[in-house]
Design an enzyme around this catalytic site. Structure first.
Site, PDB file in Angstrom:
ATOM      1  CB  CYS A 116      -9.248   5.016   0.202  1.00  0.00           C
ATOM      2  SG  CYS A 116      -7.641   5.411   0.956  1.00  0.00           S
ATOM      3  CE1 TYR A 146       2.954   5.810  -3.102  1.00  0.00           C
ATOM      4  CE2 TYR A 146       2.062   4.040  -4.445  1.00  0.00           C
ATOM      5  CZ  TYR A 146       3.096   4.578  -3.701  1.00  0.00           C
ATOM      6  OH  TYR A 146       4.269   3.872  -3.565  1.00  0.00           O
ATOM      7  N   GLY A 147      -2.830   9.051  -3.910  1.00  0.00           N
ATOM      8  CA  GLY A 147      -4.062   9.511  -4.564  1.00  0.00           C
ATOM      9  C   GLY A 147      -3.978  10.905  -5.155  1.00  0.00           C
ATOM     10  CB  CYS A 180      -2.969   0.620  -2.566  1.00  0.00           C
ATOM     11  SG  CYS A 180      -2.977   2.356  -3.025  1.00  0.00           S
ATOM     12  CG  ASN A 181      -9.380   0.928  -3.113  1.00  0.00           C
ATOM     13  OD1 ASN A 181     -10.328   0.299  -3.539  1.00  0.00           O
ATOM     14  ND2 ASN A 181      -9.023   0.878  -1.843  1.00  0.00           N
ATOM     15  CB  THR A 182      -4.508   4.922  -5.363  1.00  0.00           C
ATOM     16  OG1 THR A 182      -5.431   5.488  -4.420  1.00  0.00           O
ATOM     17  CG2 THR A 182      -3.966   5.990  -6.261  1.00  0.00           C
ATOM     18  CG  ASP A 242      -1.814   1.236   1.285  1.00  0.00           C
ATOM     19  OD1 ASP A 242      -2.426   1.555   0.238  1.00  0.00           O
ATOM     20  OD2 ASP A 242      -1.897   1.908   2.328  1.00  0.00           O
ATOM     21  CB  SER A 243       0.234   4.770  -0.730  1.00  0.00           C
ATOM     22  OG  SER A 243      -0.889   4.922   0.121  1.00  0.00           O
TER      23      SER A 243
HETATM   24  N1  DGL Z   1      -4.738   3.405   0.738  1.00  0.00           N
HETATM   25  C1  DGL Z   1      -4.747   3.858  -0.588  1.00  0.00           C
HETATM   26  C2  DGL Z   1      -5.968   3.433  -1.391  1.00  0.00           C
HETATM   27  O1  DGL Z   1      -6.586   2.460  -1.062  1.00  0.00           O
HETATM   28  C3  DGL Z   1      -4.416   5.245  -0.949  1.00  0.00           C
HETATM   29  C4  DGL Z   1      -4.060   6.302  -0.049  1.00  0.00           C
HETATM   30  C5  DGL Z   1      -3.199   7.308  -0.777  1.00  0.00           C
HETATM   31  O2  DGL Z   1      -3.725   8.254  -1.377  1.00  0.00           O
HETATM   32  O3  DGL Z   1      -2.005   7.114  -0.734  1.00  0.00           O
HETATM   33  O4  DGL Z   1      -6.296   4.045  -2.373  1.00  0.00           O
END
Ligand code: DGL
Length: 274
Positions: free
Chosen positions: A184, A44-45, A75-77, A12-13
């Protein structure tokens, strides 16, 4: 070569993937986990696709050296871009976006709220996948600019609540969604705050489905751990390992045997940042 006792990789980020790791631990208590969180480059988003891909490839290179038997993109992003790098790994790669879309597609609801990072919302990956899996449902996406970062850095309850209201009021009151997908992985870590602010809102966390999908995949490939003792967790981060230990404890992650610092990848400076 037998891989049964090799670890599961989770990336994940930042600390968001702990919400997935804790479910994996509940479902598969004898599996070892290697976790990598890119604390130095989170969130990361708010990056563009090119940077997210470069940062992700850095984490994939780390995982390739760890002989993992499966990789969870918690991590969804990052998962929005999964087609770009799935073939770069020689083990099964599971996407939290797939798990999230499947979780809501099967619910008997019409109006689905999706709260995510701005990048995830901008790709339209959730509405597209949900439309494929369950045509006819209405999807209302919202990108939250600061929420993941506030969760990552352990902001005060007050700051988290204010940010949640700023980002969820529209989905709840204007769009009147029947449920809200926490798209997220940082957001389930403040699920208690969301429940306190919106007690009627049905929340969906993709982590449970992701853990079940992992179990199915390991059984199918006969790669379930043969250990009978509890699995361990190794944490690696480009951020502060002490912070990660504290966050892991708060998230309910058990069996952390080490938390180590790892050098961060440095992104090229963009003209507008210079
Ligand atoms: N936890 C991350 C996700 O699921 C992203 C958080 C980020 O923006 O870094 O998208």
């Amino acid at each position: 070569m037998a891989k049964q006792n090799n670890p599961i990789g989770i990336i994940d980020s930042g600390i968001g993937g702990f919400s997935v790791a804790r479910r994996v631990q509940k479902q598969l208590p004898h599996e070892n986990i290697i976790y990598f969180g890119d604390g130095a480059n989170t969130p990361y988003g708010n990056h563009d696709a090119k940077d997210i891909l470069a940062l992700t490839r850095y984490m994939l290179a780390f995982m390739r050296q760890r002989k993992i038997k499966a990789l969870l993109i918690a991590c969804n992003t990052i998962s929005c871009l999964i087609d770009e790098y799935r073939r770069e790994m020689d083990c099964p790669v599971l996407s939290v976006v797939q798990a999230g879309a499947e979780s809501v597609a099967q619910l008997p609801v019409e109006r689905i709220g999706v709260i995510s990072t701005c990048f995830t919302a901008s790709t339209g990956c959730y509405p597209a996948l949900i439309a494929q899996l369950a045509p006819g449902k209405q999807v209302f996406s919202h990108g939250a600019k600061h929420l993941a970062d506030l969760v990552e850095h352990g902001a005060s309850e007050q700051a988290i609540d204010a940010e949640l209201k700023e980002n969820l009021d529209g989905l709840v009151h204007r769009d009147q969604v029947d449920c809200c997908l926490l798209a997220c992985t940082h957001y389930p870590l403040v699920e208690d705050n969301i429940r306190r602010l919106y007690p009627q809102l049905h929340l969906v966390d993709p982590a449970q489905r992701m853990a079940s999908e992992l179990e199915r995949c390991l059984k199918e490939t006969r790669q379930m751990s043969r250990r009978t003792t509890p699995g361990t967790v190794e944490l690696y981060t480009t951020g502060d390992p002490k912070e990660y230990i504290r966050a892991a404890r708060r998230a309910g992650l058990e069996g952390v045997i080490t938390a180590q610092s790892w050098p961060a990848m440095k992104l090229e400076k963009k003209k507008e940042d210079a």
